[in-house]
Structure formats: structure tokens, C-alpha cells
Design an enzyme around this catalytic site. Structure first.
Site, PDB file in Angstrom:
ATOM      1  N   SER A 174     -56.924  -2.699 -36.698  1.00 25.42           N
ATOM      2  CA  SER A 174     -58.263  -3.045 -37.161  1.00 25.42           C
ATOM      3  C   SER A 174     -58.198  -3.828 -38.472  1.00 25.42           C
ATOM      4  O   SER A 174     -57.723  -4.959 -38.495  1.00 25.42           O
ATOM      5  CB  SER A 174     -59.093  -1.762 -37.302  1.00 25.42           C
ATOM      6  OG  SER A 174     -60.445  -2.043 -37.572  1.00 25.42           O
TER       7      SER A 174
ATOM      8  N   HIS B 171     -61.566   1.322 -29.675  1.00 25.11           N
ATOM      9  CA  HIS B 171     -61.006   0.932 -30.972  1.00 25.11           C
ATOM     10  C   HIS B 171     -60.029   1.972 -31.527  1.00 25.11           C
ATOM     11  O   HIS B 171     -58.948   1.625 -32.023  1.00 25.11           O
ATOM     12  CB  HIS B 171     -62.151   0.704 -31.966  1.00 25.11           C
ATOM     13  CG  HIS B 171     -61.777  -0.105 -33.151  1.00 25.11           C
ATOM     14  ND1 HIS B 171     -61.414  -1.433 -33.069  1.00 25.11           N
ATOM     15  CD2 HIS B 171     -61.711   0.207 -34.474  1.00 25.11           C
ATOM     16  CE1 HIS B 171     -61.151  -1.901 -34.272  1.00 25.11           C
ATOM     17  NE2 HIS B 171     -61.317  -0.926 -35.150  1.00 25.11           N
TER      18      HIS B 171
END
Length: 408
Positions: A172, A377
Site C-alpha cells: 500500500s 487490500h
């Protein structure tokens, strides 16, 4: 869900109000473990290092120098730096345990493993020149993490180990900051062997992450909203809060639902593959604290649909950049060997946004779509099957590169 959200936000507000209040509370909270203590608890050697950046931030970097399974402490070992995402810290990569967590997997593959921490999180909240309560301490976004923090950590590791380059893995924001470094500090491409981007949040125009979409009208462009929020700590790690959440995040149905809500607030609703037994550990140190500018910068990226520097408004942009609009990062400058990994249920690193990257990257080795359609994610670090789906592949490509470039 909303009851859980209200519960957690109430605790956040309560803890924030108590930031400067230190009463004696005789509650049997579990002691907070550092990354080094977590590593040592599994029988691996651990080291803690402080890296000072040119602007005075002290970054706490942790190391697993070798594997007890290989007993290879006296043998040559190539270095790998692993970097966390937004609201996170080095702990996140360790929570899946010695069999499934990436740092242990790398150590057991014969690597010298380093875990970074960005300025402002619970491990890196000191500066030799600025007090943490000074707004200037928090005047940074992921631009400074990529242009200053990553180069400082890389230089420290290479100087200490005697290596001339290393491998890099980011999740990320750990990808965002790497793209900043590779384009803004292109001389550092020569110090990277392979770079593995897990859920690369770079272009953000198609994100479906609720908090970004909902707050875009307020914080997506310079104005009253950003001026009120800029240059301050956002969701800081608070000992009372983390101990309370950790202690209550049990396997009892009511508390487990609150912990699931916490995970969703932090990482989005895509938690279907999450190893739910990790929720108490996640609550120990997450959220780990960021500058509000980091969040604003992501929201700006969503609104502009570009990967560019922080937008301070035309007047300050002229002062800082010499132009009224923030310049785009030149991604064609990133020449290190890049591997991109993305999931189809990732609301932050959306497939359409990730698919824009290849045309800009001159040395892209892999664009990998996880076949599991529910892969989100946080699954890149917390999924039950993360070793089989992600870690083994990352390590195989890393070892392949080293085998092909030995003695070259």
C-alpha cells in the site's frame, strides 16, 4: 456495523481527550510488545536500529539478521527491506506468525530481513529538532517518506551490511513511497535489485474506498477543509486505547464483531480472507498514527486522478515548486526491476488504476492479478493463505534474480 463504528470512534475521542492525562489505572492490560519482542518470541534473533534522516526524524528499523532454522549467521545473506502501509507499522508483517508471515519466510530463505517504520508512526515519533507537539513535526506526507525516509533507511542498511543494493517489498503506502523515491530520487534505482509492490496505491482515480470517496469534496482540493486538517497527527497510537481494544478483542461474539468493525474502518470492507485470529494482535498497534497530510495527499490523488506532489494551493505551490499546479511524478524514471501484485476486491489499489502503470514503467517484470476474486487490500499481509498466494511467489522471484545475477 454502525454500532461498532460508534463504539470505536467514541473510544478514539475519549483516548484523544486523555492524551496528556496519565492516571494510574489498575487494569490487567496485556503489555505492549515491540516488533523485536514479537520476533524473539518465535525464537528468531532480532535487532532494533535508529536511523536519523537529514531532517532529524528518528526511524526505528527492526532486523531479523538470520534464521535459527538455517543457523546461517556467519554466512553471506542478501538484504531485503519490507515497508508497511498507511496507519500501520512494522508489526503488521509479523502477526501471521513464523510459518506464514513474510519476514520469517524471507529469513528462512536465507535473507537478512529489515522492517522499516515511516516517520510519525508509533516507532518513529521523535525528531532531534522538533517536538512531536509542534505542527511542523507533522508537516509531511508520503512524499517525504519516499524522498527522505526510504533513502535514509536504504543507505543505513547498505552501509551496515556492506551490500551495494537490496531487495524491497512494500504494501500500500509502502508502494506509494517507493514510486516517489524511484521517480523523485532516481539515483536510488541503482540500489534496488527487485521491488515487489503489494496492492500498489499509486493512481487513485478509480478507488472505491469509502472514506476517500466520502471526504473528497472537503479535502480533495486546497481550501478550508485542508487548512483545518493539515499538519497534525491523525489517529495516533494511544496506549490506553490500544490496550483496551486489544484486551476486549477476544473470541467472544460481541467483542469479535467490534474488532471486525475496527479492521473494516482501517482497511476497508474487503476482509473476507482475513485470518480473524489475528484481530486481537492487529488491535494492539493499529492504527499506528500518521500525519493528516498523508491522508489528504491520497484524497487529492483520487480527485486529480494523477500521481503528483502535494497540492498546497497555487500560492504555496509557486513557492515550493515554481508552478501553480503540483508537478506529476515522472514514473519513467523508475528503472529498478518491478513486480506488481493486485487483488480484484481491493478498493484502494483498484485494478483499473493499477492497469495504468505498465506503460510508464521501463523495467516492469510482472503484473500479477491474484486469481481469488475476493482478494482485498489487507489480504496481502493478513490472509490465511497469504504464504501460498503471495509470499512464496515474491521470494521465488527474489531468489531467481539473485541466482541469475550472482558474480555479475
Amino acid at each position: 456495523m454502525w454500532q461498532g463504528a460508534v463504539f470505536i470512534l467514541a473510544i478514539v475521542a475519549f483516548a484523544g481527550a486523555l492524551e496528556d492525562f496519565d492516571p494510574f489505572i489498575d487494569i490487567p492490560f496485556k503489555p505492549l510488545k515491540t516488533s523485536a519482542e514479537r520476533i524473539e518470541a518465535h525464537g528468531y534473533p532480532a535487532e532494533s536500529h535508529l536511523v536519523e534522516t537529514p531532517d532529524g526524524y528518528l526511524l526505528n528499523v527492526f532486523r531479523i539478521p538470520y534464521s535459527p532454522k538455517l543457523n546461517n549467521g556467519d554466512q553471506p545473506r542478501r538484504a531485503v527491506l519490507i515497508m508497511h502501509g498507511l496507519f500501520s507499522c512494522s508489526d503488521c508483517f509479523l502477526l501471521n506468525g513464523p510459518e506464514d508471515a513474510l519476514p520469517y519466510n524471507f529469513a528462512d530463505a536465507g535473507y537478512d530481513v529489515w522492517l522499516g517504520n515511516a516517520r510519525g508512526n508509533l516507532y518513529s515519533r521523535n525528531n532531534t529538532r522538533l517536538n512531536v507537539k509542534n505542527p511542523n513535526f507533522w508537516k509531511f506526507s508520503w512524499h517525504e517518506i519516499g524522498s527522505i525516509d526510504l533513502p535514509a533507511m536504504i543507505d543505513y542498511i547498505l552501509n551496515l551490511t556492506g551490500e551495494k543494493d537490496l531487495h524491497y517489498v512494500g504494501h500500500s503506502q509502502g508502494c506509494t513511497s517507493f514510486f516517489v523515491m524511484g521517480s523523485f530520487r532516481p539515483e536510488y534505482n541503482a540500489k534496488i535489485k527487485t521491488s515487489h509492490m503489494l496492492a500498489p496505491s499509486v493512481f487513485m482515480g478509480n478507488t472505491t474506498e469509502g472514506l476517500i470517496v466520502a471526504t473528497a469534496p472537503i479535502f480533495g482540493a486546497p481550501g478550508l477543509g485542508t487548512s483545518l486538517l493539515e499538519n497534525q497527527v491523525l489517529l495516533p497510537q494511544n496506549t490506553f486505547l490500544q490496550r483496551l481494544l486489544d484486551t476486549t478483542c477476544s473470541n467472544q461474539p460481541l467483542m469479535l464483531s467490534y474488532c471486525k468493525t475496527l479492521a473494516m474502518l482501517w482497511g476497508g470492507p474487503e476482509i473476507g480472507n482475513l485470518n480473524k485470529t489475528l484481530l486481537p494482535q492487529i488491535a494492539e498497534t493499529h492504527p499506528a498514527g500518521i500525519s493528516s497530510n498523508q491522508a489528504i495527499h491520497y484524497i487529492q490523488s483520487y480527485v486529480s486522478n494523477e500521481f503528483r506532489l502535494y497540492d498546497w494551493g497555487s500560492r504555496r505551490n509557486l513557492e515550493y515548486y515554481g508552478v501553480p499546479e503540483p508537478p506529476n511524478y515522472d514514473l519513467t524514471q523508475i528503472t529498478s526491476e518491478l513486480y506488481l501484485y493486485y487483488g480484484l476486491s481491493d478498493g484502494s489499489a483498484n485494478k483499473d488504476d493499477v492497469s495504468r502503470l505498465p506503460e510508464f514503467l521501463p523495467n516492469l517484470a510482472l503484473l500479477y492479478e491474484v486469481p481469488e476474486p475476493t482478494w482485498g487490500h489487507l489480504d496481502f499481509i493478513f490472509a490465511q493463505e497469504v504464504k501460498k498466494v503471495i509470499n512464496d511467489m515474491v521470494i521465488d522471484y527474489t531468489k531467481k534474480y539473485d541466482a541469475e545475477h550472482t558474480n555479475k
